[in-house]
Design a protein around this motif. Sequence first.
Motif, short mmCIF file in Angstrom:
data_model
loop_
_atom_site.label_atom_id
_atom_site.label_comp_id
_atom_site.label_asym_id
_atom_site.label_seq_id
_atom_site.Cartn_x
_atom_site.Cartn_y
_atom_site.Cartn_z
N GLN A 58 0.83 -1.20 0.00
CA GLN A 58 0.00 0.00 0.00
C GLN A 58 0.87 1.26 0.00
OE1 GLN A 58 -2.67 -0.45 3.39
NE2 GLN A 58 -4.32 -1.05 2.01
N ALA A 59 0.32 2.32 -0.50
CA ALA A 59 1.03 3.60 -0.48
C ALA A 59 1.46 3.94 0.95
CB ALA A 59 0.14 4.70 -1.04
N GLY A 60 2.68 4.43 1.07
CA GLY A 60 3.24 4.72 2.38
C GLY A 60 4.04 3.57 2.97
N GLY A 61 3.92 2.41 2.35
CA GLY A 61 4.63 1.24 2.86
C GLY A 61 6.06 1.15 2.38
N SER A 62 6.70 0.03 2.71
CA SER A 62 8.12 -0.17 2.40
C SER A 62 8.35 -1.54 1.79
CB SER A 62 8.96 -0.07 3.69
OG SER A 62 8.86 1.21 4.27
N LEU A 63 9.38 -1.62 0.99
CA LEU A 63 9.88 -2.87 0.45
C LEU A 63 11.40 -2.79 0.41
CD1 LEU A 63 7.56 -3.66 -2.61
CD2 LEU A 63 7.70 -4.97 -0.49
N ARG A 64 12.03 -3.96 0.46
CA ARG A 64 13.48 -4.03 0.31
C ARG A 64 13.80 -4.97 -0.84
NH1 ARG A 64 18.12 -6.82 4.00
NH2 ARG A 64 19.74 -5.21 3.82
N LEU A 65 14.38 -4.43 -1.87
CA LEU A 65 14.78 -5.24 -3.01
C LEU A 65 16.21 -5.72 -2.83
CD1 LEU A 65 13.39 -3.13 -6.00
CD2 LEU A 65 12.20 -4.77 -4.52
N SER A 66 16.48 -6.91 -3.36
CA SER A 66 17.83 -7.46 -3.35
C SER A 66 18.23 -7.79 -4.77
CB SER A 66 17.89 -8.72 -2.50
OG SER A 66 17.54 -8.47 -1.17
N CYS A 67 19.53 -7.73 -5.01
CA CYS A 67 20.08 -8.15 -6.30
C CYS A 67 21.34 -8.95 -6.01
CB CYS A 67 20.41 -6.96 -7.18
SG CYS A 67 21.18 -7.42 -8.75
N VAL A 68 21.28 -10.24 -6.30
CA VAL A 68 22.42 -11.13 -6.07
C VAL A 68 23.18 -11.30 -7.36
CG1 VAL A 68 23.16 -13.41 -5.33
CG2 VAL A 68 21.19 -12.33 -4.23
N ALA A 69 24.48 -11.06 -7.30
CA ALA A 69 25.33 -11.14 -8.48
C ALA A 69 26.20 -12.39 -8.44
CB ALA A 69 26.23 -9.91 -8.57
N SER A 70 26.49 -12.93 -9.61
CA SER A 70 27.39 -14.07 -9.70
C SER A 70 28.08 -14.06 -11.06
CB SER A 70 26.63 -15.39 -9.51
OG SER A 70 25.63 -15.54 -10.51
N GLY A 71 29.22 -14.75 -11.13
CA GLY A 71 29.92 -14.89 -12.40
C GLY A 71 30.91 -13.79 -12.71
N PHE A 72 31.10 -12.86 -11.78
CA PHE A 72 32.09 -11.81 -11.99
C PHE A 72 32.50 -11.25 -10.63
CE2 PHE A 72 29.58 -7.90 -11.24
CZ PHE A 72 28.30 -8.44 -11.17
N ALA A 73 33.53 -10.43 -10.63
CA ALA A 73 34.07 -9.87 -9.38
C ALA A 73 33.23 -8.68 -8.94
CB ALA A 73 35.53 -9.47 -9.60
N PHE A 74 32.15 -8.99 -8.32
CA PHE A 74 31.13 -8.00 -7.95
C PHE A 74 31.71 -6.79 -7.22
CE2 PHE A 74 27.04 -6.44 -6.78
CZ PHE A 74 27.07 -6.14 -5.42
N SER A 75 32.64 -7.04 -6.31
CA SER A 75 33.13 -5.96 -5.44
C SER A 75 33.95 -4.92 -6.19
CB SER A 75 33.93 -6.56 -4.30
OG SER A 75 35.05 -7.26 -4.80
N PHE A 76 34.26 -5.16 -7.45
CA PHE A 76 35.04 -4.21 -8.23
C PHE A 76 34.17 -3.24 -9.04
CE2 PHE A 76 38.50 -6.08 -6.62
CZ PHE A 76 39.20 -7.05 -7.33
N TYR A 77 32.86 -3.48 -9.03
CA TYR A 77 32.00 -2.75 -9.94
C TYR A 77 30.96 -1.89 -9.23
CZ TYR A 77 33.91 -5.72 -13.58
OH TYR A 77 34.75 -6.35 -14.45
#
Length: 118
Positions: A13-32
């Motif tokens: 509902q309007a006024g509410g909250s959500l938390r999206l996640s994005c999981v990465a794999s196959g590359f050196a995530f911490s460099f990008y």
Amino acid sequence: QVQLVESGGGLVQAGGSLRLSCVASGFAFSFYNMDWFRQAPGKEREFVATINWSGSSSNYADFVKGRFTFSRDNAKNTGFLQMNTLKPEDTAVYYCHVRDDRRAMDYWGKGTLVTVSP
């Protein structure tokens, strides 16, 4: 194989909250750096937020400033988009994105749908 997998979307509902996640794999995530974009029905994809490789710096589109927070956990190869005070106009498919400048490649997830009811 590079993969970005979003999750956390849903109906809120309007006024509410959500938390999206994005999981990465196959590359050196911490460099990008990493970004979130969104695409509402009938509209073009638009930039939402970006975060640098270490998580020390982030920037936001004006329409989400003060409501959304982008963070990342490099140990878990995951980026997070905390979305508060959601509005119906935030309804869209949200995509995470990583740009590999050296290879001139753009990597996208398949997206997660966020629907905000009035």
